[in-house]
Write a protein that holds these residues in place. Structure first.
Motif, PDB file in Angstrom:
ATOM      1  N   ARG A  76      -3.156  -4.659  -0.028  1.00  0.00           N
ATOM      2  CA  ARG A  76      -3.064  -4.043   1.288  1.00  0.00           C
ATOM      3  C   ARG A  76      -2.850  -2.550   1.112  1.00  0.00           C
ATOM      4  O   ARG A  76      -2.011  -2.123   0.326  1.00  0.00           O
ATOM      5  N   ARG A 113       3.706  -7.389  13.491  1.00  0.00           N
ATOM      6  CA  ARG A 113       2.387  -6.864  13.799  1.00  0.00           C
ATOM      7  C   ARG A 113       1.769  -7.543  15.011  1.00  0.00           C
ATOM      8  O   ARG A 113       1.082  -6.905  15.813  1.00  0.00           O
ATOM      9  N   ASP A 165      -1.708  -1.062  13.064  1.00  0.00           N
ATOM     10  CA  ASP A 165      -2.529  -0.605  11.948  1.00  0.00           C
ATOM     11  C   ASP A 165      -2.712   0.909  11.981  1.00  0.00           C
ATOM     12  O   ASP A 165      -2.730   1.567  10.934  1.00  0.00           O
ATOM     13  N   GLN A 168       0.544   2.189  10.565  1.00  0.00           N
ATOM     14  CA  GLN A 168       0.746   1.830   9.157  1.00  0.00           C
ATOM     15  C   GLN A 168      -0.174   2.628   8.235  1.00  0.00           C
ATOM     16  O   GLN A 168       0.221   3.012   7.128  1.00  0.00           O
ATOM     17  N   HIS A 174      -8.349   4.696  15.222  1.00  0.00           N
ATOM     18  CA  HIS A 174      -8.646   3.441  14.528  1.00  0.00           C
ATOM     19  C   HIS A 174      -9.754   2.725  15.269  1.00  0.00           C
ATOM     20  O   HIS A 174      -9.626   2.391  16.454  1.00  0.00           O
TER      21      HIS A 174
END
Length: 268
Positions: A76, A113, A165, A168, A174
């Motif tokens: 990841r 999440r 996301d 992170q 995104h």
């Protein structure tokens, strides 16, 4: 049962450093040691670490020094970036942001999440201060070209998951496929939370969200890449989200640090 991995910090020599511009060797060594030391805070094995350092020679750029780290934590990617008036300061800010993100690599963050409830504890959003947009070289408009094209399979995610996301990975935007509407969409930060744009906005199908969200009412313009780059230049925006005239999919053209443009498209 506790499945957490006891991490061993990478050796500084294992951290790859890329330098763009006039970067002192001492600054590169400082970044290498800082990132290597922080890898011990990850809860899973760190497979690879890369740092990019950049310095703009333009005196008009207020924060000419940028630092970015990409860490592969057991498959990841954890990413952080920062800009400052000096490389020393940029590296220090990068370390602060990277430390926050590496702490999130515990499997416990997977449950955070996907939370939907209105009272969900969004520590992942509050714990990281907003980052100013990274500077890019003010290349004359006539010289700007799309010099990088990235194609990947878009993640299918809810708005909450996409916002997670975004934080992170420390992205400015995104591109993803929104799970409830099935539409290619882009999410970015706004002054009061997040803003979502879709090919054909359908906010009524998104349902309640637990993050502050505004949805653009305008459909994504139908363009080709050259037309999108032209719109990016005219508007002065950091990126342009558009419907590709040939594929009907959501694409993004954005400003790169070197003053050129980048293009992101879904893979076939």
């Amino acid at each position: 049962m506790n499945r957490r991995h006891t991490s061993i910090a990478l050796d500084p020599g294992d951290v790859q450093v890329e330098a763009h511009g006039a970067i002192a060797a001492a600054a590169a060594d400082d970044a290498r040691r800082m990132v290597a030391g922080l890898t011990s805070t990850a809860h899973e094995p760190v497979l690879h670490a890369r740092v990019k350092l950049g310095a703009s020679a333009d005196p008009a750029v207020a924060r000419p020094c940028t630092a970015q780290a990409n860490i592969d934590v057991n498959g990841r990617i954890v990413r952080a970036q920062a800009s400052a008036e000096s490389m020393h300061r940029a590296v220090r800010l990068l370390g602060d942001r990277l430390q926050i993100r590496l702490r999130r690599t515990a499997r416990d963050w997977e449950s955070l999440r996907g939370r939907y409830s209105a009272d969900a504890d969004h520590e992942w959003r509050r714990s990281s201060p907003p980052r100013p947009p990274l500077p890019y070289f003010p290349r004359p408009a006539g010289e700007r070209r799309i010099v990088r094209h990235k194609a990947y399979e878009l993640a299918r995610a809810t708005v909450e998951e996409a916002a997670f996301d975004l934080e992170q990975l420390d992205y400015d935007f995104h591109l993803f496929t929104e799970a409830l509407t099935g539409q290619d969409s882009v999410i970015c930060r706004s002054d009061d939370g997040y803003r979502l744009a879709q090919l054909d906005p359908q906010p009524h199908r998104l349902g309640p969200t637990s993050v502050p969200l505004t949805v653009s009412a305008m459909p994504a313009p139908v363009l080709d890449a050259a037309e999108a780059a032209e719109r990016l230049e005219i508007t002065g925006l950091p990126f342009v989200f558009f419907t590709d005239a040939a594929t009907g999919r959501g694409n993004v053209v954005y400003h790169r640090y070197d003053g050129h443009y980048g293009l992101i498209t879904p893979s076939a």
